[in-house]
Design a protein around this motif. Sequence first.
Motif, short mmCIF file in Angstrom:
data_model
loop_
_atom_site.label_atom_id
_atom_site.label_comp_id
_atom_site.label_asym_id
_atom_site.label_seq_id
_atom_site.Cartn_x
_atom_site.Cartn_y
_atom_site.Cartn_z
N GLU A 53 -6.59 12.57 -28.22
CA GLU A 53 -6.01 12.15 -26.93
C GLU A 53 -6.77 10.96 -26.37
N ARG B 240 -15.07 10.98 -6.03
CA ARG B 240 -15.88 11.86 -6.87
C ARG B 240 -17.25 12.06 -6.24
N VAL C 36 -20.88 14.06 -19.98
CA VAL C 36 -19.88 13.18 -20.60
C VAL C 36 -18.51 13.87 -20.61
N VAL D 175 -4.84 2.66 -22.99
CA VAL D 175 -4.28 2.50 -21.63
C VAL D 175 -5.34 1.89 -20.71
N HIS E 59 -12.00 10.99 -15.50
CA HIS E 59 -11.23 9.76 -15.77
C HIS E 59 -9.80 10.11 -16.21
N TYR E 60 -9.65 11.18 -16.98
CA TYR E 60 -8.32 11.60 -17.43
C TYR E 60 -7.48 12.01 -16.21
N LYS F 289 -27.65 2.29 -8.30
CA LYS F 289 -26.36 1.62 -8.25
C LYS F 289 -25.56 2.07 -7.02
N GLN G 133 -17.10 13.93 -16.99
CA GLN G 133 -16.62 12.63 -16.53
C GLN G 133 -15.42 12.14 -17.33
N THR G 134 -15.31 12.56 -18.60
CA THR G 134 -14.09 12.25 -19.37
C THR G 134 -12.90 12.92 -18.69
N PRO H 121 -6.02 18.76 -22.83
CA PRO H 121 -5.42 18.87 -21.49
C PRO H 121 -4.54 20.11 -21.32
N ALA I 29 -5.78 7.22 -24.37
CA ALA I 29 -6.36 6.98 -23.05
C ALA I 29 -7.20 5.70 -23.06
N GLU J 12 -19.65 5.70 -16.23
CA GLU J 12 -19.12 4.99 -15.07
C GLU J 12 -17.74 4.38 -15.32
N SER J 13 -17.44 4.05 -16.58
CA SER J 13 -16.19 3.32 -16.83
C SER J 13 -15.26 4.13 -17.74
N ALA J 14 -13.96 4.08 -17.39
CA ALA J 14 -12.97 4.83 -18.18
C ALA J 14 -12.90 4.28 -19.61
N ARG K 202 -5.06 -1.67 -18.80
CA ARG K 202 -5.16 -1.74 -17.34
C ARG K 202 -6.24 -2.73 -16.92
N ILE L 71 -16.01 5.53 -21.57
CA ILE L 71 -16.06 6.98 -21.87
C ILE L 71 -14.97 7.37 -22.86
N PHE L 72 -13.77 6.78 -22.71
CA PHE L 72 -12.71 7.09 -23.69
C PHE L 72 -13.03 6.44 -25.04
N ASP M 287 -6.25 9.05 -14.29
CA ASP M 287 -5.07 8.46 -14.94
C ASP M 287 -3.81 9.25 -14.58
#
Lengths: 254, 201
Positions: free
Chosen positions: A228, B172, B150, A235, B157-158, B196, B153-154, B122, A232, A83-85, A239, A88-89, B161
């Motif tokens: 990478e 999404r 995973v 960042v 999120h990328y 949720k 979803q990565t 990427p 991320a 759910e959260s950047a 943020r 996950i990063f 950004d």
Amino acid sequence: MEWRDEGIILGARRHGETSVILEVMTRTHGRHLGLVRGGRSRKQQPLLQSGNRVELIWRARLDEHLGMFQVEPVALNAARLMESAVAIFGLQTVAAHLRLLPERDPHSGLFETLAIVLDHLEQPEIAAALIIRFELLILEELGFGLDLTECAITGQRTELAYVSPKSGRAVSAEAGAPWRDKLFPLPSFLQSEAREQADIAALEAAFRLTSHFFARHVYEPRGVNVPESRAAFIVAVRRFIQQASAQDVARALP
Amino acid sequence: MSKRIAGPEIERLIQLLAKVPGLGPRSARRAALHLIKKKDQLLGPLAGAMADARDKVRVCSTCGNVDTADPCMICTDPKRDAAMIIVVEDVSDLWALERAGAMNARYHVLGGVLSPLDGIGPDQLTIKQLVDRVSEGGVSEVVLAVNATVEGQTTAHYLTDQLAHMEVKITRLAHGVPVGGELDYLDEGTLAAALKSRTIF
């Protein structure tokens, strides 16, 4: 050959049409790979996601074989982390760091720290500080640990302010003053007695510090790229902290 | 060593069919035998269709879909909403969404997902082409229809950004209970995500 262990899934690679090769950080067998038959089935796929905590049974005819995993769930964290950047990063960053270790080399301290990091990945400030400590621990396990406990010049254990980019040892404010342009600042939250929460400037300084030693001792000699996901993650943390402080300011206004 | 039971042409046909997903050596042998038995009705037309596909199929330079024209039929369809781009991992996902027929939008095929374990970064995906496409203007919404894994979803999120500085709404797909799914059999993660993102009924 057979063993049972607890593990945290780092990743899964497709193998054939129905199976996957699972990569797991185990408590007592280190980073370990194994085949999961039927790992691409609807039933197994949610279980075999990175970040999930599982019970494993590994079986193989010989110890040097890839072997097969039987996997049972303990805590399915992946859906929460997706759910959260930041989360996950962060997860991808710690997994990339663990891939620097040789396979099947036990690092029980790293397993425990990994479990703590995963539990806090949804709280960005705490997660960032924990990941920096995790990076310091990885450097230590790889044999390039930093000594941030005492001054390399005077031996004093207080008023430490810098880190030498060559030796990776702390330097006190007074002894390091003449070379301060060449030294890394030592963020106060990394000092052994520190209990305060780190701000974004301290976190970024700490990430620059660990980046330097990862590049010098690990990435450049091995000829591998910096993951990478690490950039991320930084960042995403920046943020989040900026948005949180903007909301605090907005709330404080009449 | 097993004895050869047919000439080299048939053996080669069996070997090639065995490489098709879903077919193993045994089922490839059955398929080959069926094709040979129906030489005129099936084998000939199939060979022709495959030769045609080999000559004419190409990857759309706009969205990454496969078609016999470039740009593809979806990109040139004037009835589709050009302001919405649905981002998918693979052409098979695009076909799945088209089967659902829920959206009349255009697509962007990434060609995979970010996967450090497989060495996919990427640069191996069509992320830059997507950013260029959005920055050209005329796009108001990007729907990230990547898998709920995973890695998927990565990637989502990328992409968020990469598109953050542009004036475009990023959405999404919802995660939750599938149609026909029984709660008792769902994993905890899916149930938590479903609760949720619950909606007013």
